[in-house]
Design a protein around this motif. Structure first.
Motif, mmCIF file in Angstrom:
data_model
loop_
_atom_site.group_PDB
_atom_site.id
_atom_site.type_symbol
_atom_site.label_atom_id
_atom_site.label_comp_id
_atom_site.label_asym_id
_atom_site.label_seq_id
_atom_site.Cartn_x
_atom_site.Cartn_y
_atom_site.Cartn_z
ATOM 1 N N ASP A 1 0.830 -1.206 0.000
ATOM 2 C CA ASP A 1 0.000 0.000 0.000
ATOM 3 C C ASP A 1 0.866 1.258 0.000
ATOM 4 O OD1 ASP A 1 -2.599 -0.727 -0.314
ATOM 5 O OD2 ASP A 1 -3.058 -0.903 1.816
ATOM 6 N N GLY B 1 -11.080 2.899 -0.703
ATOM 7 C CA GLY B 1 -10.831 1.480 -0.896
ATOM 8 C C GLY B 1 -10.046 1.175 -2.149
ATOM 9 N N SER B 2 -9.679 2.219 -2.912
ATOM 10 C CA SER B 2 -8.982 2.019 -4.177
ATOM 11 C C SER B 2 -7.731 2.895 -4.237
ATOM 12 C CB SER B 2 -9.918 2.325 -5.349
ATOM 13 O OG SER B 2 -9.313 1.999 -6.587
ATOM 14 N N THR B 3 -7.378 3.326 -5.441
ATOM 15 C CA THR B 3 -6.162 4.109 -5.676
ATOM 16 C C THR B 3 -6.530 5.459 -6.271
ATOM 17 O OG1 THR B 3 -4.927 2.075 -6.123
ATOM 18 C CG2 THR B 3 -3.937 4.140 -6.853
ATOM 19 N N HIS C 1 -1.615 -0.057 -10.113
ATOM 20 C CA HIS C 1 -2.955 -0.318 -9.576
ATOM 21 C C HIS C 1 -3.471 -1.681 -10.001
ATOM 22 C CE1 HIS C 1 -7.073 0.265 -8.301
ATOM 23 N NE2 HIS C 1 -7.472 -0.012 -9.526
ATOM 24 N N ARG D 1 -5.922 -3.601 -4.601
ATOM 25 C CA ARG D 1 -7.082 -2.703 -4.691
ATOM 26 C C ARG D 1 -7.703 -2.712 -6.086
ATOM 27 N NH1 ARG D 1 -7.002 1.592 -0.633
ATOM 28 N NH2 ARG D 1 -5.430 1.091 0.926
#
Length: 461
Positions: free
Chosen positions: A160, A232-234, A181, A186
């Motif tokens: 992360d 919750g993502s990039t 990504h 994620r």
């Protein structure tokens, strides 16, 4: 990940009983006593599914359903104590996932919720597959620097860790971010991209953090910001070096705390976002000049990745050219190839615009070159190099590299067609056959470009 479900119903006993059942099933319930209140909750919370009553004071459920489907990509289950077939059909047409009549069977409610969440997940996965399908670009090349770049991506992607991607214009920084990504944990959610250079300073807060209805003039509807969308993502902050100092200060806080308030809102929103940033600027110089915050630089620069310039990996040019030709072939631009001499000329060029400039050049050559084999003279023409006259290049065309693309293309067509007409004594039929065009099409093209074939024939005679 916790699943948040919103219950919108004007009857408090139903809201309370549904909240209890949902809590027992491991969901996180939210409730609202009106459609207006429910829309406000949707603007502030990360909701995954909505249970929506039809008959309520004020805005009814069908009107609320339209707004929810327009503004949010969520499954909505309608509930009603006065349902009719006509109402159910109308709700389904608007976009409702299911229609359940009161008194509610809680087993049926839970079954419908699970089914709705499952379908929504499949639709999201299908969308991701379409976005990451065979047409998705990948990092092309086998040079030492590109293999080293791939190794860095493989190491950092599953973590992360935040990454600062640096490189010149057109080197492929966005592609590196997409690859990181895609290889991360994620990747079940799309990466959210922000072009920091394209957002006016006065709109940066609204764009990144969102706003509530009425927060400022023109804020007629609540809006989720990029940080919300990337939860919750990039989040990819492109051209971070072009962000103003005032905007940098606002971004730094959310980056450090992972929480924020929407413009005009009072509630603090927590997010879990991985940040990738990119810049073509020398941030050390920008910090020395006072244009970039040191604390923001050190917050972003956890793992630095440098994307090499094309001139530092010239041996990758043949592979890049092959990829571009294949992509243009799929787009219907024709099945064209480059001669070995043309490829050599491309490899000798410095490419200040890097891979993007090379791609634009190949597209230009595919469109403008009349033959299936693109000659060295065609390449040299667009690069502004001096070449000896050949069958494919018998006309003078100076300084084409200084022209805008549209003008360069027109100049190329005019001079090329004039040369071919001169070669054929102004005979349009012979010229059309040579350049591979229908006679009527060539005649129309000559008229559009202002070329008089008859006069060219007279001069040739």
């Amino acid at each position: 990940m916790s699943i948040h479900i919103l219950i919108i119903d004007d009857e408090q006993p139903i809201r309370e009983s549904l909240s209890g059942i949902l809590g027992d099933e491991g969901f996180i319930p939210h409730s609202a006593g009106s459609a207006e209140e429910g829309l406000q909750v949707l603007a502030e919370e990360e909701i995954h599914l909505v249970l929506l009553d039809i008959w309520m004071p004020g805005m009814d459920g069908l009107e609320a359903l339209k707004l929810i489907k327009e503004q949010y990509d969520l499954p909505v289950i309608m509930i009603s104590g006065h349902g009719t077939i006509e109402t159910a059909v109308q709700a389904t047409r608007i976009g409702a996932f299911d229609f359940i009549e009161k008194p509610l069977s809680y087993d049926k409610v839970i079954h419908s919720i699970n089914k709705g969440l499952h379908v929504a997940r499949l639709e999201r996965e299908n969308k991701l597959l379409r976005e990451s399908g065979p047409t998705r670009p990948d990092i092309t090349g086998e040079s030492h620097v590109i293999n080293s770049l791939r190794e860095q991506i493989e190491r950092v992607a599953p973590t992360d860790a935040w990454v600062l991607i640096r490189g010149g214009h057109g080197t492929g920084k966005e592609l590196v971010a997409q690859t990181i990504h895609r290889k991360s944990n994620r990747n079940a959610h799309p990466m959210v991209e922000v072009n920091c250079a394209a957002i006016p300073e006065e709109l940066i807060e609204s764009e990144l953090f969102g706003h509530v209805k009425g927060a400022f003039t023109g804020a007629t509807e609540p809006k989720k910001g990029k940080f919300d969308q990337a939860n919750g993502s990039t989040l990819f902050l492109d051209e971070i070096g072009d962000m103003s100092l005032k905007s940098q200060a606002k971004v730094l806080r959310i980056l450090q705390e992972q929480k924020f308030e929407r413009v005009g809102g009072a509630r603090t929103i927590n997010v879990d976002v991985r940040v990738l940033a990119a810049t073509n600027k020398n941030l050390e110089e920008e910090m020395h000049k006072g244009n970039f915050r040191e604390d923001l630089f050190y917050r972003l620069n956890v793992v630095p990745i440098n994307v090499p310039a094309l001139m530092d990996r010239r041996e990758d040019i043949p592979l890049l050219v092959a990829d571009f030709l294949q992509n243009f072939r799929k787009k219907g631009f024709g099945d064209k190839q480059l001669s070995n001499e043309a490829l050599t000329t491309l490899m000798q060029h410095n490419w200040p615009g890097n891979v993007r400039e090379l791609r634009n050049m190949i597209e230009r050559l595919v469109i403008m070159s009349p033959k299936d084999i693109i000659a060295d003279s065609d390449v040299a023409l667009f690069l502004g190099k001096e070449v000896a006259p050949t069958e494919a290049n018998t006309f003078p065309l100076q300084n084409i590299q200084h022209l805008p693309y549209k003008d360069a293309r027109k100049a190329f067509e005019i001079e090329y067609l004039k040369a071919k007409l001169t070669e054929n004594d102004g005979n349009i039929s012979k010229t059309a056959e040579q350049v591979g065009m229908e006679r009527s099409h060539l005649h129309k093209k000559l008229k559009t470009l202002g070329i008089d074939a008859a006069k060219i024939g007279e001069h040739s005679a």
